[in-house]
Design an enzyme around this catalytic site. Structure first.
Site, PDB file in Angstrom:
ATOM      1  N   GLY A 297       0.821  -1.201   0.000  1.00  0.00           N
ATOM      2  CA  GLY A 297       0.000   0.000   0.000  1.00  0.00           C
ATOM      3  C   GLY A 297       0.856   1.253   0.000  1.00  0.00           C
ATOM      4  O   GLY A 297       1.997   1.234   0.462  1.00  0.00           O
ATOM      5  N   SER A 298       0.308   2.348  -0.524  1.00  0.00           N
ATOM      6  CA  SER A 298       0.991   3.638  -0.419  1.00  0.00           C
ATOM      7  C   SER A 298       0.765   4.211   0.984  1.00  0.00           C
ATOM      8  O   SER A 298       0.066   3.630   1.794  1.00  0.00           O
ATOM      9  CB  SER A 298       0.464   4.596  -1.486  1.00  0.00           C
ATOM     10  OG  SER A 298       0.837   4.141  -2.767  1.00  0.00           O
ATOM     11  N   GLY A 299       1.390   5.364   1.242  1.00  0.00           N
ATOM     12  CA  GLY A 299       1.264   5.977   2.559  1.00  0.00           C
ATOM     13  C   GLY A 299       2.458   5.687   3.458  1.00  0.00           C
ATOM     14  O   GLY A 299       2.532   6.178   4.576  1.00  0.00           O
ATOM     15  N   HIS A 300       3.391   4.864   2.945  1.00  0.00           N
ATOM     16  CA  HIS A 300       4.588   4.522   3.725  1.00  0.00           C
ATOM     17  C   HIS A 300       5.842   5.138   3.109  1.00  0.00           C
ATOM     18  O   HIS A 300       6.954   4.701   3.402  1.00  0.00           O
ATOM     19  CB  HIS A 300       4.757   3.008   3.789  1.00  0.00           C
ATOM     20  CG  HIS A 300       3.535   2.278   4.238  1.00  0.00           C
ATOM     21  ND1 HIS A 300       2.978   2.481   5.480  1.00  0.00           N
ATOM     22  CD2 HIS A 300       2.738   1.369   3.614  1.00  0.00           C
ATOM     23  CE1 HIS A 300       1.901   1.707   5.600  1.00  0.00           C
ATOM     24  NE2 HIS A 300       1.730   1.025   4.485  1.00  0.00           N
TER      25      HIS A 300
ATOM     26  N   LYS B  77       5.858  -7.840   2.296  1.00  0.00           N
ATOM     27  CA  LYS B  77       5.585  -7.626   3.725  1.00  0.00           C
ATOM     28  C   LYS B  77       4.391  -8.493   4.122  1.00  0.00           C
ATOM     29  O   LYS B  77       3.415  -8.607   3.370  1.00  0.00           O
ATOM     30  CB  LYS B  77       5.265  -6.144   4.000  1.00  0.00           C
ATOM     31  CG  LYS B  77       6.378  -5.188   3.577  1.00  0.00           C
ATOM     32  CD  LYS B  77       6.210  -3.786   4.149  1.00  0.00           C
ATOM     33  CE  LYS B  77       4.966  -3.062   3.687  1.00  0.00           C
ATOM     34  NZ  LYS B  77       4.858  -2.882   2.210  1.00  0.00           N
TER      35      LYS B  77
ATOM     36  N   ASP C  89      -1.541  -8.366   0.773  1.00  0.00           N
ATOM     37  CA  ASP C  89      -0.305  -8.353  -0.021  1.00  0.00           C
ATOM     38  C   ASP C  89       0.103  -9.777  -0.382  1.00  0.00           C
ATOM     39  O   ASP C  89       0.427 -10.078  -1.528  1.00  0.00           O
ATOM     40  CB  ASP C  89       0.849  -7.706   0.762  1.00  0.00           C
ATOM     41  CG  ASP C  89       0.683  -6.202   0.925  1.00  0.00           C
ATOM     42  OD1 ASP C  89      -0.465  -5.730   0.919  1.00  0.00           O
ATOM     43  OD2 ASP C  89       1.699  -5.499   1.065  1.00  0.00           O
TER      44      ASP C  89
ATOM     45  N   HIS D 171      -0.302   0.567   9.629  1.00  0.00           N
ATOM     46  CA  HIS D 171      -1.591   1.074   9.153  1.00  0.00           C
ATOM     47  C   HIS D 171      -2.448   1.513  10.326  1.00  0.00           C
ATOM     48  O   HIS D 171      -3.662   1.665  10.204  1.00  0.00           O
ATOM     49  CB  HIS D 171      -2.335  -0.006   8.377  1.00  0.00           C
ATOM     50  CG  HIS D 171      -1.505  -0.701   7.366  1.00  0.00           C
ATOM     51  ND1 HIS D 171      -0.884  -1.902   7.622  1.00  0.00           N
ATOM     52  CD2 HIS D 171      -1.151  -0.335   6.113  1.00  0.00           C
ATOM     53  CE1 HIS D 171      -0.193  -2.262   6.541  1.00  0.00           C
ATOM     54  NE2 HIS D 171      -0.328  -1.327   5.622  1.00  0.00           N
TER      55      HIS D 171
END
Lengths: 357, 357
Positions: B54-57, B105, B110, B219
């Site tokens: 996911g994005s945001g990391h 991860k 995922d 998250h």
């Protein structure tokens, strides 16, 4: 106040100790007075470059001490100028008789203390020259500053002059170069949230839930205006236009006149920007803004520069000059010539900026 | 929600576009499906390394694409797994017949999607092996995860395996190496504040004014417990002790068994840490915590490791795996052997990690 700290009064010292422990191959620390210096100082025959200022803006300046950048940094307490004895002791430590350049951000306390340190150093036979960085286009005078504040261009001046010193530039050449960088660099920032100085424990200022401060200073000084939050693109337009359409010759630049023993306004080297000019674009986090948002800002900044006929040929994006945990960002645009571009690309090895080695 | 963004649904795309514009010498982007790949891909004869999530990391994973690290990264929407077609398309783009390693991860979405991509790739004749990173010692199962979550060790595995791929390691050798890195790396984090997913617009969770969450997931998944905020030193003790005294053989590690067409638990290579072990210490910002606080944490971490007879020989300190603007940090300790140490020191040139070139 929610922070990863211990006693507020130990914050600066303990954070510095962590930096020294982590990067002992690059930097060392001196206590009483406190300054950080290159582990391989002094560099024989090389002009030394020193900067400093209040803490709370990390990695500035300590993270920029090392090969190809600063020889020493003098950190004050959070948002507090370092003292002349710190600056003098740092100069003595790194001087190798080629002289020393102080790069000073334009805040009245910093300028006054560096000025005193220069006087003391001259009495001790150390040749020091100073350049004041005053690149913030947001406001003419500010809470702690006469004239424009010194912000993002400081990082770029430290990198470019650091590379030049490594290349054997003389003190006089470095002074001219640093002046040129300052006169061709312009910045402006925005805050989404305030920050809290540990020793105070409460926010420096209060922003409403939907308010942002345009033209904020790095200590939370008031900017141009408070407005309702806008989109990232709109904010980028405001900052970029303020920078691009600034009238740079309104800005006085001062230098120390040793013969007369005082600061003098000097002739300006820069001209308004023109189509075809090549830029270094630096998008900086105020500390609490994640880099995903910085890249969104950079996207719009690149579009604006393209529209204006300005070519971004180098960039720097990340948290390099922060205001503790403040959310927000600043944009710095530096008009490059061949010399500055070549020096920017030279190797650098510091805790926080590294390439080529 | 105060963020430097435009429409929430455009956040990921626009942030990626900024990264591509800023680092066009290093990375390129493919749309529909979206993946980022090395500008000089494919590298003939070299095993390709792909990661994603996911994005945001950010900068994870896009900021780690480049020479000596990843060949491609597949970003999903914020906190959302990328899709199998992204992963498959990335594999096809960078495959040079030497095979591909997926570094995944451990989050159920995922893992499932990478598993599907592996099946599709095998049908197309691409040899892909996967290693799942599951290094978070905080909790055994979590909101989005069976088993331990994958966090900070992912960054270290990408660097070390990236260097090995550059050196000509075979796919089988890389798989063993990545397994070894995972089994010797352990992490735990803490949140001081929540974060807000742009598309949702409200905080992912609520923490009281004096509360922190120990063992937080990236998250915002619940950790071990919520406690009243403690000093930086106390927090470092809690995180470091949880990591150092973890019982690593409790952790199952899975790998894809191609013959049987399913994931298998495998034998573990690691042993409890002993005095004299050499570590890489990685102190990571969750996004909203300034690096001055990270260094204060590092200071105490170094003291604890010294006390425990563990020697920190390398470190990484900064925002490398974030949770949007969340305030907090995570600590990762990786026990190094000669091979991992040597590969860590190899040159790397990505948007967000660079040395030696």
């Amino acid at each position: 106040m929610k922070k990863l700290i211990n006693k507020p009064e130990d914050f600066t010292k303990e954070s510095l100790q962590g930096m020294i422990l982590a990067h002992s191959d690059i930097i060392k620390i001196n206590y009483e007075p406190t300054f950080i210096y290159r582990a391989d100082a002094p560099q024989e025959g090389k002009v030394g470059i020193i900067s400093g200022g209040g803490s709370g803006h990390e990695p500035l300046h300590v993270g920029f001490v090392g090969r190809g950048m600063l020889d020493a940094a003098c950190p004050g307490e959070v948002f507090t100028s370092p003292t002349p004895d710190q600056m003098l002791a740092a100069a003595k430590k790194i001087d190798s008789s080629a002289g020393i350049l102080y790069i000073v951000k334009n805040y009245s306390g910093d300028v006054m203390n560096f000025e005193m340190a220069v006087e003391f150093a001259h009495l001790e036979g150390i040749n020091i020259q100073s350049i004041i960085i005053d690149d913030d286009v947001a406001v003419k005078d500010s809470l702690y500053t006469q004239g424009r504040r010194g912000v993002g261009t400081t990082v770029l001046a430290e990198k470019i002059c650091g590379a030049a010193a490594e290349k054997g530039y003389s003190l006089q050449q470095l002074k001219e170069l640093c002046k040129k960088v300052n006169q061709n660099g312009r910045s402006m920032g925005i805050a989404l949230t305030s920050c809290t100085v540990p020793a105070k424990g409460t926010p420096t200022f209060i922003l409403g839930d939907n308010e942002v401060e345009l033209g904020i200073g790095i200590h939370g000084e008031p900017g141009r205006e408070r407005v309702t939050i806008k989109s990232g693109d709109e904010i980028t337009e405001i900052l970029a236009n303020a920078i691009i359409y600034d009238t740079p010759y309104q800005r006085p630049l001062r230098e120390w006149d040793q013969a007369q023993g005082k600061w003098q306004d000097v002739e300006l080297l820069n001209k308004p920007w023109q189509k075809g000019d090549r830029l270094l674009a630096y998008v900086n986090s105020m500390g609490g803004t994640p880099i995903s948002e910085l890249y969104l800002i950079y996207r719009k900044l690149a579009e604006i520069c393209h529209r204006e006929g300005l070519e971004i040929v180098r960039n720097l994006i990340g948290p390099y000059m922060t205001s503790l945990e403040m959310q927000g960002c600043s944009i710095t645009l530096l008009k490059l010539d061949e010399e500055m571009l070549r020096l920017w690309d030279e190797p650098v090895k510091t805790a926080s900026l590294r390439w080529g080695v």
